[in-house]
Design an enzyme around this catalytic site. Structure first.
Site, PDB file in Angstrom:
ATOM      1  CB  SER A   1      -0.861   0.004   1.267  1.00 33.02           C
ATOM      2  OG  SER A   1      -1.422   1.288   1.496  1.00 33.02           O
TER       3      SER A   1
ATOM      4  CE1 TYR B   1      -4.733  -1.967   4.974  1.00 28.08           C
ATOM      5  CE2 TYR B   1      -3.550   0.076   4.556  1.00 28.08           C
ATOM      6  CZ  TYR B   1      -4.164  -1.066   4.092  1.00 28.08           C
ATOM      7  OH  TYR B   1      -4.209  -1.322   2.735  1.00 28.08           O
TER       8      TYR B   1
HETATM    9  C1  BGC Z   1      -6.218   1.565   1.987  1.00 29.94           C
HETATM   10  C2  BGC Z   1      -7.372   2.412   1.499  1.00 29.94           C
HETATM   11  C3  BGC Z   1      -6.889   3.834   1.229  1.00 29.94           C
HETATM   12  C4  BGC Z   1      -5.630   3.832   0.367  1.00 29.94           C
HETATM   13  C5  BGC Z   1      -5.040   5.223   0.208  1.00 29.94           C
HETATM   14  C6  BGC Z   1      -5.103   1.645   0.997  1.00 29.94           C
HETATM   15  O1  BGC Z   1      -4.053   0.811   1.353  1.00 29.94           O
HETATM   16  O2  BGC Z   1      -6.653   0.224   2.156  1.00 29.94           O
HETATM   17  O3  BGC Z   1      -8.409   2.436   2.454  1.00 29.94           O
HETATM   18  O4  BGC Z   1      -7.901   4.551   0.558  1.00 29.94           O
HETATM   19  O5  BGC Z   1      -4.662   2.993   0.939  1.00 29.94           O
HETATM   20  O6  BGC Z   1      -4.980   5.926   1.410  1.00 29.94           O
END
Ligand code: BGC
Length: 279
Positions: free
Chosen positions: A164, A177
């Site tokens: 991510s 996260y």
């Molecule tokens: C998340 C999303 C978020 C995106 C950008 C992703 O890894 O799961 O919820 O919109 O990152 O911030």
């Protein structure tokens, strides 16, 4: 969708992955689903892993079979060691081996720090980070056992971790996260260093804001989408296919010399967009 002009502009026409065997975790929805379909379209046989949502998984399997390759759905919780071992064992029995592992399954359990329970922290680390570790480990065992098969690929195996932008972008209210994805980045590099001498390539694809169920509230009203677009210099929310195409490329021999790299697929989200006018 076949024959659609939009698709022909965005879908690779060659079967880059013909004869390869791929497994995508969490591929009954979102980015995982698009990735499983793209791998199948590129000629790979694909295992569609899911933990809940068997019907959706079966629909993805049907579509993949429509590309003339093999596919089946397999229920497994990626944070459970025995289930991951069983999933890869079955794949080796049914497809003969594995060439491409895409540990994609991921979730969010958002809360401000002082309200985040240990269970929320742990769940996200277990699925997003430990799950990728277990999948990478089991795939690597088979890659090492089998080695390079020149007719199939220059590499003995590819692991494409789903990361991510939050691998490097701090994210208030999402410490579980962001920590999990930061961990995925370092795990990926460490595994890349460790496994490269075995001709195994480990890399990551790091999506920005992609239109999927995980972040629906960030794009499903015009107001929310307008706010989100302020964070995206390219001024469009990503589609699951943007990520799926990146995974296909990363897994293919076109990128055989790419080892230990994170490919950000984010419309420029990691370019500190606030500095376009400030600073
Ligand atoms: C998340 C999303 C978020 C995106 C950008 C992703 O890894 O799961 O919820 O919109 O990152 O911030």
């Amino acid at each position: 969708m076949a024959g659609n002009a939009e698709e022909s502009r965005t879908t690779p026409s060659t079967q880059l992955l013909r004869g390869q065997k791929a497994l995508v975790t969490g591929s009954n929805s979102g980015i995982g689903m698009a990735t499983a379909l793209a791998l199948g379209r590129a000629g790979a046989d694909v295992v569609v892993n899911y933990v809940v949502g068997a019907d959706e998984a079966e629909k993805v399997v049907e579509q993949i079979r429509g590309f003339g390759v093999r596919s089946y759905a397999h229920e497994a919780d990626v944070s459970d060691e025995d289930q991951v071992v069983g999933m890869v064992d079955r794949m080796v029995r049914e497809f003969g081996t594995i060439d491409i592992m895409v540990p994609n399954a991921g979730l969010q359990r958002d809360a401000p720090l002082t309200e985040m329970s240990l269970a929320q922290w742990q769940k996200v680390i277990d699925v997003n980070l430990t799950g990728q570790f277990l999948c990478a480990r089991e795939a690597a065992k088979e890659f090492m056992r089998r080695g390079v098969v020149a007719d199939v690929s220059r590499s003995a195996g590819k692991i494409v971790c789903m990361s991510s932008v939050h691998q490097i972008v701090p994210w208030a209210g999402h410490v579980n996260y962001a920590s999990s994805k930061g961990g995925v980045g370092m795990m990926m590099q460490t595994l890349a260093q460790e496994l490269a001498p075995h001709r195994i390539r480990v890399n990551a694809v790091a999506p920005g804001a992609i239109r999927t169920p995980i972040n629906k509230s960030a794009w499903d009203t015009p107001e929310a989408e307008a706010e989100l677009l302020k964070l995206i210099p390219y001024r469009r929310v990503g589609d699951p296919d943007d990520i799926a195409n990146a995974v296909v490329a990363m897994a293919s021999d076109l990128l055989d010399y790419v080892v230990g790299t994170t490919l950000y697929v984010d419309g420029g989200m990691t370019l500190f967009p606030g500095f376009a006018t400030g600073g």
